[in-house]
Design a protein around this motif. Sequence first.
Motif, short mmCIF file in Angstrom:
data_model
loop_
_atom_site.label_atom_id
_atom_site.label_comp_id
_atom_site.label_asym_id
_atom_site.label_seq_id
_atom_site.Cartn_x
_atom_site.Cartn_y
_atom_site.Cartn_z
N LEU A 145 34.22 40.50 53.58
CA LEU A 145 33.97 40.48 52.13
C LEU A 145 35.24 40.17 51.35
O LEU A 145 35.21 39.41 50.38
N VAL A 146 36.36 40.77 51.77
CA VAL A 146 37.63 40.50 51.09
C VAL A 146 37.96 39.01 51.17
O VAL A 146 38.37 38.40 50.17
N CYS A 148 36.73 32.89 46.46
CA CYS A 148 36.12 32.61 45.16
C CYS A 148 37.15 32.73 44.03
O CYS A 148 37.24 31.86 43.16
N PHE A 149 37.94 33.81 44.06
CA PHE A 149 38.99 33.98 43.05
C PHE A 149 40.01 32.85 43.12
O PHE A 149 40.49 32.36 42.09
N CYS A 174 38.55 44.77 44.03
CA CYS A 174 37.11 44.72 43.76
C CYS A 174 36.29 45.22 44.95
O CYS A 174 35.39 46.05 44.80
N VAL A 175 36.60 44.71 46.15
CA VAL A 175 35.83 45.08 47.33
C VAL A 175 36.01 46.55 47.66
O VAL A 175 35.05 47.25 48.02
N TYR A 226 43.13 40.69 43.70
CA TYR A 226 41.87 40.96 43.00
C TYR A 226 40.75 41.29 43.99
O TYR A 226 39.93 42.19 43.75
N ALA A 227 40.70 40.56 45.08
CA ALA A 227 39.63 40.76 46.07
C ALA A 227 39.73 42.15 46.70
O ALA A 227 38.71 42.85 46.86
N VAL A 285 35.50 36.99 48.84
CA VAL A 285 35.78 37.19 47.41
C VAL A 285 37.12 36.57 47.04
O VAL A 285 37.28 35.97 45.97
#
Length: 223
Positions: free
Chosen positions: A21-22, A28-29, A54-55, A50-51, A25
């Motif tokens: 997931l990290v 994407c960032f 958030c995760v 950021y990832a 994400v």
Amino acid sequence: MNNLSLTQSELQRLLKVYFGLVLAVALCFYFVLAFLGYEALTAAWRAISYALTCVTFIVGVFFKLAWRFPRIARWMRRPIVHGVWRGTLSSDYKLGDKAPLEIPIVFVIRQTYLTISIESFTKFQEGESKLEALIQNGRTEATRLSYVFELRRQYQGENKLTTGAGDLRLINDSKHLKGHYWTNSPTFGELQLELISRECDGVDCFEVAERIWPTTSIKSPSA
């Protein structure tokens, strides 16, 4: 700090999902930041930061609360035992020619996806778990809650510490726990518990449970 109650394979699977997931994400960032004109190195560093933030937040909330929804818990194969359980402790301990003891007992089980803690309360004795494991048989789908515990008895000048272990099976659509316990007294016996609430807040002794649920009684579930 509570012990992790996951198996090694479950923990490895969670770590793979987390880092996957990290990575997703962060990518994407990165593309968003690159599109906004950031240099590649700066975009990569910010995207990873950021990832991770958030995760970690989302996964933390999920592990603590979201997985307790019954459908999600079944999908993740993580049975829910969180809640207040009430029932009967049947002990082989005897006083003279009297019948074996049968004592009302309350279990307060607090569970996250990663941890479990157990408190037990009777009128004159309280205990807490020191080691816990929620074990599910992949072939039969039987679920067992096994734990090591300490009991403290403070009654009429007595101050006694007892250790032991318990092994309970989760049955009847996850509404009952039934099994046995052993102590170093030495005594052993049977426990039958029924789920009476998923809310544990404020239940910190037998008297509180008796006041909130005065008429709740255990039913003998079939194995």
